[in-house]
Design an enzyme around this catalytic site. Sequence first.
Site, PDB file in Angstrom:
ATOM      1  N   GLU A  57      -3.686   3.188   0.602  1.00  0.00           N
ATOM      2  CA  GLU A  57      -5.905   3.672   0.260  1.00  0.00           C
ATOM      3  C   GLU A  57      -6.191   5.043  -0.135  1.00  0.00           C
ATOM      4  OE1 GLU A  57      -4.770   1.951   3.093  1.00  0.00           O
ATOM      5  OE2 GLU A  57      -5.945   0.496   3.859  1.00  0.00           O
ATOM      6  N   GLU A 112       6.266   6.284   3.259  1.00  0.00           N
ATOM      7  CA  GLU A 112       6.586   6.881   5.144  1.00  0.00           C
ATOM      8  C   GLU A 112       7.403   7.536   3.739  1.00  0.00           C
ATOM      9  OE1 GLU A 112       7.625   3.539   6.950  1.00  0.00           O
ATOM     10  OE2 GLU A 112       5.642   2.667   7.122  1.00  0.00           O
ATOM     11  N   CYS A 119      -8.043   6.189   6.727  1.00  0.00           N
ATOM     12  CA  CYS A 119      -8.871   5.554   5.394  1.00  0.00           C
ATOM     13  C   CYS A 119     -10.077   5.044   5.364  1.00  0.00           C
ATOM     14  CB  CYS A 119      -7.441   4.853   5.286  1.00  0.00           C
ATOM     15  SG  CYS A 119      -5.991   5.253   4.833  1.00  0.00           S
ATOM     16  N   CYS A 178      -6.891   1.170   7.970  1.00  0.00           N
ATOM     17  CA  CYS A 178      -6.690   1.879   9.272  1.00  0.00           C
ATOM     18  C   CYS A 178      -8.274   3.128   9.271  1.00  0.00           C
ATOM     19  CB  CYS A 178      -5.900   3.212   9.732  1.00  0.00           C
ATOM     20  SG  CYS A 178      -5.415   4.419   8.460  1.00  0.00           S
ATOM     21  N   ASN A 229       1.670   2.589   0.322  1.00  0.00           N
ATOM     22  CA  ASN A 229       2.027   3.296   1.293  1.00  0.00           C
ATOM     23  C   ASN A 229       3.323   4.127   0.853  1.00  0.00           C
ATOM     24  OD1 ASN A 229       2.887   0.731   1.647  1.00  0.00           O
ATOM     25  ND2 ASN A 229       2.931   1.358   3.797  1.00  0.00           N
ATOM     26  N   CYS A 288      -0.638   6.908   3.691  1.00  0.00           N
ATOM     27  CA  CYS A 288      -1.091   5.030   3.930  1.00  0.00           C
ATOM     28  C   CYS A 288      -1.403   4.745   2.191  1.00  0.00           C
ATOM     29  CB  CYS A 288      -2.655   4.700   4.146  1.00  0.00           C
ATOM     30  SG  CYS A 288      -2.491   5.097   5.959  1.00  0.00           S
TER      31      CYS A 288
HETATM   32  N1  THU Z   1      -0.814   1.504   6.373  1.00  0.00           N
HETATM   33  C1  THU Z   1      -1.094   1.747   4.481  1.00  0.00           C
HETATM   34  O1  THU Z   1      -1.373   2.104   3.402  1.00  0.00           O
HETATM   35  N2  THU Z   1      -3.470   2.048   4.953  1.00  0.00           N
HETATM   36  C2  THU Z   1      -3.721   0.960   6.078  1.00  0.00           C
HETATM   37  O2  THU Z   1      -5.076   1.479   5.929  1.00  0.00           O
HETATM   38  C3  THU Z   1      -2.516   0.749   7.519  1.00  0.00           C
HETATM   39  C4  THU Z   1      -1.419   1.332   7.561  1.00  0.00           C
HETATM   40  C5  THU Z   1       0.633   1.888   6.415  1.00  0.00           C
HETATM   41  C6  THU Z   1       0.841   2.735   7.041  1.00  0.00           C
HETATM   42  C7  THU Z   1       2.897   3.082   7.754  1.00  0.00           C
HETATM   43  O3  THU Z   1       3.159   3.073   6.581  1.00  0.00           O
HETATM   44  C8  THU Z   1       2.324   1.294   7.675  1.00  0.00           C
HETATM   45  O4  THU Z   1       1.225   0.954   7.139  1.00  0.00           O
HETATM   46  C9  THU Z   1       2.278   0.629   8.644  1.00  0.00           C
HETATM   47  O5  THU Z   1       1.514   1.206   9.774  1.00  0.00           O
END
Ligand code: THU
Length: 131
Positions: free
Chosen positions: A55, A44, A92, A89, A42, A53
């Site tokens: 994935e 940000e 994704c 999530c 991920n 994310c």
């Molecule tokens: N996140 C992911 O990378 N994948 C997911 O399927 C769920 C959330 C990340 C997004 C954000 O950077 C952190 O997790 C907290 O939400």
Amino acid sequence: MTNKELIELAIKAKAYAHVPYSGFKVGAALLTKSGKVYTGCNVECSSYGISLCAERTALVKAVSEGEKEFEAIAVVGGKGDELTYTTPCGACRQFLSDFGNFKVVIGYKENNEIKEKEFTVKELLPENFEL
Ligand code: THU
């Protein structure tokens, strides 16, 4: 490639997570039908809503290099070095489902041991949107 090997690659990718806002690191390793692995973490952004994310990072890396057929994706996540049970999530899940129904392996730590739980994309997102 075994689930365990794919989880290990996801753990390596998790270390690169750029998470100055949440501190929650996610790693993914996507295995193509041709046997290649694309990893992602991920990333940000100061404008939180456009963060990426793990994935989708892995998927976009693969698709942008001509890969569209997948065997499996391993996902791991957790605060810092932790590996807590983390599933993709909703966004994704939809993104993965656009590329078929393949294995989704969740890696996590329990009693200091790496465990895995296996799903299919369809199990995680039944009735996915189709255009
Ligand atoms: N996140 C992911 O990378 N994948 C997911 O399927 C769920 C959330 C990340 C997004 C954000 O950077 C952190 O997790 C907290 O939400």
